[in-house]
Design a protein around this motif. Structure first.
Motif, PDB file in Angstrom:
ATOM      1  N   LEU A  61       0.887  -1.152   0.000  1.00 27.67           N
ATOM      2  CA  LEU A  61       0.000   0.000   0.000  1.00 27.67           C
ATOM      3  C   LEU A  61       0.928   1.206   0.000  1.00 27.67           C
ATOM      4  N   VAL A  62       0.802   2.084  -1.001  1.00 25.64           N
ATOM      5  CA  VAL A  62       1.740   3.200  -1.111  1.00 25.64           C
ATOM      6  C   VAL A  62       1.104   4.556  -0.824  1.00 25.64           C
ATOM      7  N   ALA A  63      -0.222   4.610  -0.778  1.00 22.98           N
ATOM      8  CA  ALA A  63      -0.907   5.878  -0.497  1.00 22.98           C
ATOM      9  C   ALA A  63      -2.377   5.587  -0.224  1.00 22.98           C
ATOM     10  N   ALA A  64      -3.053   6.605   0.261  1.00 25.78           N
ATOM     11  CA  ALA A  64      -4.503   6.549   0.430  1.00 25.78           C
ATOM     12  C   ALA A  64      -5.030   7.951   0.153  1.00 25.78           C
ATOM     13  N   GLU A  65      -6.281   8.013  -0.242  1.00 23.04           N
ATOM     14  CA  GLU A  65      -6.910   9.291  -0.571  1.00 23.04           C
ATOM     15  C   GLU A  65      -8.301   9.327   0.045  1.00 23.04           C
ATOM     16  N   SER A  66      -8.740  10.533   0.423  1.00 24.55           N
ATOM     17  CA  SER A  66     -10.092  10.702   0.944  1.00 24.55           C
ATOM     18  C   SER A  66     -10.479  12.169   0.876  1.00 24.55           C
ATOM     19  N   GLY A  67     -11.718  12.410   0.506  1.00 21.11           N
ATOM     20  CA  GLY A  67     -12.232  13.775   0.521  1.00 21.11           C
ATOM     21  C   GLY A  67     -12.561  14.253   1.925  1.00 21.11           C
ATOM     22  N   ALA A  68     -12.455  13.349   2.910  1.00 21.80           N
ATOM     23  CA  ALA A  68     -12.788  13.707   4.291  1.00 21.80           C
ATOM     24  C   ALA A  68     -11.714  14.580   4.940  1.00 21.80           C
ATOM     25  N   LYS A  70      -7.828  17.067   4.223  1.00 17.10           N
ATOM     26  CA  LYS A  70      -6.960  17.756   3.272  1.00 17.10           C
ATOM     27  C   LYS A  70      -5.785  16.879   2.862  1.00 17.10           C
ATOM     28  N   VAL A  71      -5.247  16.110   3.819  1.00 21.25           N
ATOM     29  CA  VAL A  71      -4.074  15.272   3.578  1.00 21.25           C
ATOM     30  C   VAL A  71      -4.344  13.878   4.124  1.00 21.25           C
ATOM     31  N   VAL A  72      -3.878  12.875   3.408  1.00 24.31           N
ATOM     32  CA  VAL A  72      -3.969  11.489   3.875  1.00 24.31           C
ATOM     33  C   VAL A  72      -2.571  10.895   3.789  1.00 24.31           C
ATOM     34  N   GLU A  73      -2.087  10.329   4.897  1.00 27.28           N
ATOM     35  CA  GLU A  73      -0.748   9.748   4.938  1.00 27.28           C
ATOM     36  C   GLU A  73      -0.785   8.363   5.576  1.00 27.28           C
ATOM     37  N   LEU A  74       0.199   7.556   5.233  1.00 29.30           N
ATOM     38  CA  LEU A  74       0.387   6.266   5.881  1.00 29.30           C
ATOM     39  C   LEU A  74       1.317   6.504   7.064  1.00 29.30           C
ATOM     40  N   HIS A  75       0.964   5.974   8.234  1.00 33.59           N
ATOM     41  CA  HIS A  75       1.737   6.217   9.454  1.00 33.59           C
ATOM     42  C   HIS A  75       1.974   4.925  10.233  1.00 33.59           C
ATOM     43  N   THR A  76       2.926   5.006  11.137  1.00 32.17           N
ATOM     44  CA  THR A  76       3.159   3.964  12.124  1.00 32.17           C
ATOM     45  C   THR A  76       3.565   4.643  13.430  1.00 32.17           C
ATOM     46  N   HIS A  77       3.667   3.859  14.479  1.00 29.12           N
ATOM     47  CA  HIS A  77       4.176   4.349  15.760  1.00 29.12           C
ATOM     48  C   HIS A  77       5.531   3.696  16.007  1.00 29.12           C
ATOM     49  N   VAL A  78       6.478   4.491  16.512  1.00 28.73           N
ATOM     50  CA  VAL A  78       7.803   3.971  16.859  1.00 28.73           C
ATOM     51  C   VAL A  78       8.198   4.489  18.233  1.00 28.73           C
ATOM     52  N   MET A  79       9.000   3.702  18.932  1.00 27.79           N
ATOM     53  CA  MET A  79       9.511   4.123  20.238  1.00 27.79           C
ATOM     54  C   MET A  79      10.821   4.875  20.010  1.00 27.79           C
ATOM     55  N   GLU A  80      10.857   6.148  20.428  1.00 29.27           N
ATOM     56  CA  GLU A  80      12.064   6.969  20.310  1.00 29.27           C
ATOM     57  C   GLU A  80      12.319   7.665  21.628  1.00 29.27           C
ATOM     58  N   GLU A  81      13.506   7.471  22.158  1.00 30.41           N
ATOM     59  CA  GLU A  81      13.911   8.122  23.410  1.00 30.41           C
ATOM     60  C   GLU A  81      12.881   7.895  24.509  1.00 30.41           C
ATOM     61  N   GLY A  82      12.376   6.670  24.598  1.00 28.38           N
ATOM     62  CA  GLY A  82      11.434   6.314  25.647  1.00 28.38           C
ATOM     63  C   GLY A  82      10.022   6.823  25.441  1.00 28.38           C
ATOM     64  N   MET A  83       9.747   7.412  24.274  1.00 30.73           N
ATOM     65  CA  MET A  83       8.401   7.931  23.996  1.00 30.73           C
ATOM     66  C   MET A  83       7.869   7.330  22.705  1.00 30.73           C
ATOM     67  N   MET A  84       6.568   7.024  22.685  1.00 32.71           N
ATOM     68  CA  MET A  84       5.924   6.530  21.485  1.00 32.71           C
ATOM     69  C   MET A  84       5.616   7.723  20.586  1.00 32.71           C
ATOM     70  N   LYS A  85       6.106   7.677  19.341  1.00 32.91           N
ATOM     71  CA  LYS A  85       5.896   8.781  18.405  1.00 32.91           C
ATOM     72  C   LYS A  85       5.325   8.253  17.096  1.00 32.91           C
ATOM     73  N   ARG A  87       5.022   8.339  13.068  1.00 34.42           N
ATOM     74  CA  ARG A  87       5.888   8.683  11.949  1.00 34.42           C
ATOM     75  C   ARG A  87       5.219   8.300  10.631  1.00 34.42           C
ATOM     76  N   LYS A  88       5.411   9.141   9.629  1.00 36.64           N
ATOM     77  CA  LYS A  88       4.937   8.852   8.280  1.00 36.64           C
ATOM     78  C   LYS A  88       5.801   7.735   7.695  1.00 36.64           C
ATOM     79  N   VAL A  89       5.181   6.828   6.949  1.00 37.83           N
ATOM     80  CA  VAL A  89       5.921   5.785   6.235  1.00 37.83           C
ATOM     81  C   VAL A  89       5.590   5.911   4.753  1.00 37.83           C
ATOM     82  N   GLU A  90       6.536   5.505   3.902  1.00 42.45           N
ATOM     83  CA  GLU A  90       6.350   5.611   2.454  1.00 42.45           C
ATOM     84  C   GLU A  90       5.427   4.524   1.917  1.00 42.45           C
ATOM     85  N   LYS A  91       5.383   3.383   2.614  1.00 38.60           N
ATOM     86  CA  LYS A  91       4.548   2.277   2.145  1.00 38.60           C
ATOM     87  C   LYS A  91       4.284   1.322   3.297  1.00 38.60           C
TER      88      LYS A  91
END
Length: 161
Positions: A61-68, A70-85, A87-91
Motif C-alpha cells: 500500500l503506497v498511499a490513500a486518498e479521501s475527501g474527508a 486535506k491530507v492522507v498519509e500512511l503512518h506507524t508508531h515507533v519508540m524513540e527516546e522512551g516515547m511513542m511517536k 511517523r509517516k511511512v512511504e509504504k
C-alpha cells in the motif's frame, strides 16, 4: 488490412491498460475498516482495517486518498527516546498470502485536516493506492472508541467514594 491491425492493436492496448488498472487492488481484501470518531474541533483522525494480500506476489500500500481530509498519509508508531511517536511511512508492505493489521498504536491511515464532521456510523470513503498504481475504494464507518484502562472500559470501572 493495415487499418484492421491498427484498430485491433489499439483495442488490445486499451484492454490491457484496463486490466492493469484493476491490478493488485482486486487481490487485496480490506476487512473491518473504520475511522476513529474524534471530538468536535479535533483536526485529525485515523483509519484502521486488516488488509489481506490474496495474490501470490508481495505488494505494498503506497498511499490513500479521501475527501474527508486535506491530507492522507500512511503512518506507524515507533519508540524513540522512551516515547511513542507517530511517523509517516512511504509504504505498508503486503506480503503474498498474508494479512496486515492497521490498528491503533501501529500502522494506520492518517486523516489530517478533517474537512467534514466524523459522525458515528456514517461512512468515510477511502481510496487505497497500491504499488502497481491500482486503487481500491472502501467505505469505512466512523466508530466512537472508548478509552480503556487495561481491558476494562473507563465507564465500567468502579470508583471508591
Amino acid at each position: 488490412m493495415k487499418l484492421h491491425t491498427l484498430v485491433t492493436a489499439s483495442l488490445l492496448l486499451v484492454c490491457s491498460g484496463a486490466a492493469l488498472a484493476a491490478g493488485i487492488a482486486d487481490s487485496v481484501e480490506a476487512a473491518d475498516p473504520y475511522v476513529r470518531a474524534v471530538p468536535p474541533g479535533q483536526p485529525n483522525s485515523a483509519a484502521f482495517m486488516t488488509l489481506t494480500n490474496q495474490s501470490g506476489e508481495d505488494h505494498a500500500l503506497v498511499a490513500a486518498e479521501s475527501g474527508a481530509s486535506k491530507v492522507v498519509e500512511l503512518h506507524t508508531h515507533v519508540m524513540e527516546e522512551g516515547m511513542m511517536k507517530m511517523r509517516k511511512v512511504e509504504k505498508i508492505d503486503l506480503p503474498a498470502g498474508q494479512a496486515v493489521s492497521l490498528q491503533p498504536g501501529g500502522l494506520h491511515v492518517m486523516l489530517i485536516g478533517l474537512q467534514q464532521e466524523l459522525v458515528p456510523d456514517q461512512p468515510v470513503t477511502l481510496h487505497l493506492v497500491f504499488d502497481d498504481g491500482s486503487k481500491k475504494e472502501i467505505q469505512a464507518p466512523v466508530r466512537k472508541l472508548q478509552m480503556k484502562m487495561g481491558d476494562m472500559p473507563a465507564d465500567k470501572m468502579q470508583h471508591g467514594h
